[in-house]
Design an enzyme around this catalytic site. Structure first.
Site, PDB file in Angstrom:
ATOM      1  N   THR A 119     -22.628 -11.930  19.790  1.00 49.01           N
ATOM      2  CA  THR A 119     -23.270 -11.068  18.804  1.00 49.01           C
ATOM      3  C   THR A 119     -23.443 -11.751  17.452  1.00 49.01           C
ATOM      4  OG1 THR A 119     -22.894  -9.094  17.448  1.00 49.01           O
ATOM      5  CG2 THR A 119     -20.950 -10.118  18.357  1.00 49.01           C
ATOM      6  N   TYR A 145     -14.997  -5.943  15.735  1.00 51.76           N
ATOM      7  CA  TYR A 145     -15.956  -6.187  16.817  1.00 51.76           C
ATOM      8  C   TYR A 145     -16.393  -7.652  16.814  1.00 51.76           C
ATOM      9  CZ  TYR A 145     -20.411  -6.320  19.238  1.00 51.76           C
ATOM     10  OH  TYR A 145     -21.443  -6.673  20.070  1.00 51.76           O
TER      11      TYR A 145
END
Ligand code: UDP
Length: 329
Positions: A119, A145
């Site tokens: 990501t 995250y």
């Protein structure tokens, strides 16, 4: 000769199911491994399906024993930034620890091609380059995250360093949106927190209003800027990465984005214009963990694996997501 399968973890999820479909259409055999915590079995249109958790080593090992696994594409993860701030250990367990389990299993069973769903959140605030952040930028994630995903990249790098045949491609996704153009699959979650989904659900009357999180950022209109990429193009990047790994024993980290951004207000406007529906969008405080600008530098992925996006258009992205949402409503 025993047939070779790709193990697709999280293949019942939003991005995973689009990749499973593309692989199936392209003649690849797959086994989807998914605990269905957020995924949907009906979205797995091709291949085998095993319901299982990456923390369940016995079931996972059984899959590697039953099928001749030639490569892994690893999607299974928790992906909501604000939730990761509230419950970091869920992210280190589901994303980092479970990835360690999977990588261990690959080592044990001599599976050497690994594609990882990473990501842009690994970059954190990026390097402030208005042309976008490139892969050489030192990753400094600003939320659990992003950290949980970066730790997995590090594990892959370290394993590749000492395992001559092991190669990986980590695809750093920017803001993935849109849906399959045949209308067969799309984002399933009613509780999605992603901007385009929230905007569409509000426009369709499923939510009362959309909140614009933060209007005081240092950006032209004060709202956050993101690089929105069509899920169909992203799926193709996985197939290109797989074909690359089949021929080239080399590991890479590659951005997946278009290299241009849209602000939250621009996305809301684009949705209203496309649908010709004026829904309520209220200005709200900033959301925890949001970087102001996240745009990809997009050259490397084309140079290395030959990826050529075909759907680089915000309105087309929104339209495909809308067609899917409408069909489900
Ligand atoms: N956003 C917003 N309202 C929403 C959902 C998202 O203003 O209901 C903003 C969010 O704060 C971020 C951008 O839209 O600046 C993109 O957020 P999203 O959750 O879609 O993806 P992320 O960039 O967090 O991966």
């Amino acid at each position: 000769m025993q047939e070779v399968y790709g193990l697709i973890t999280g293949g019942a999820g939003y991005i995973g199911s689009h990749v499973v479909k593309l692989l199936g259409e392209s003649g690849y055999k797959t086994v989807t491994y998914d605990n269905l915590s957020t995924g949907n079995k009906d979205s797995v249109l091709y291949g085998e399906f095993v319901e299982g958790d990456l923390a369940d080593l016995e079931t996972l090992d059984g899959v590697f024993k039953k099928y001749k696994i030639g490569y892994v594409i690893h999607f299974a993860a928790s992906i909501i930034v604000p939730e990761s701030v509230e419950d970091p250990m869920k992210y280190y367990q589901n994303n980092t620890q479970n990835s360690a389990n999977l990588i261990n299993m690959c080592i044990k069973h001599n599976v050497n091609n690994f594609i990882f769903s990473s990501t842009a959140a690994t970059y954190g605030l990026g390097d402030g380059n208005p042309d976008g952040v490139d892969e050489k930028c030192l990753p400094l994630p600003i939320n659990p995250y992003g950290r949980s995903k970066l730790m997995t990249e590090w594990m892959l790098e370290d394993v590749a360093n000492i395992t001559p045949d092991f190669n990986y491609i980590a695809l750093r996704y920017f803001n993935v949106s849109g849906a399959d153009l045949d209308g067969k699959i799309g984002q399933m979650s009613e509780k999605s927190t992603l901007l385009i989904n929230v905007a569409l659900q509000t426009a369709l009357g499923n939510r009362e209003q959309l909140e614009i999180f933060g209007t005081d950022y240092d950006t032209p209109d004060g709202t956050c800027i993101r690089d929105y990429i069509h899920v169909v193009d992203l799926a193709q990047a996985h197939l290109d990465a797989l074909k690359y790994l089949e021929k080239n024993p080399q590991s890479h980290i590659l951005n997946c984005g278009y290299g241009r951004g849209a602000s939250v207000k621009e996305v809301v406007k684009a949705v209203k214009e496309l649908l010709k529906i004026d829904f309520k969008a209220v200005e709200s405080p900033r959301r925890a963990g949001d970087p102001p600008v996240l745009i990809s530098k997009a050259e490397k992925i084309g140079e290395v694996i030959g990826w050529k996006p075909k759907h680089d258009n915000l309105t087309k992205i929104i339209e495909s997501a809308y067609n899917w949402q409408k069909a489900k409503n």
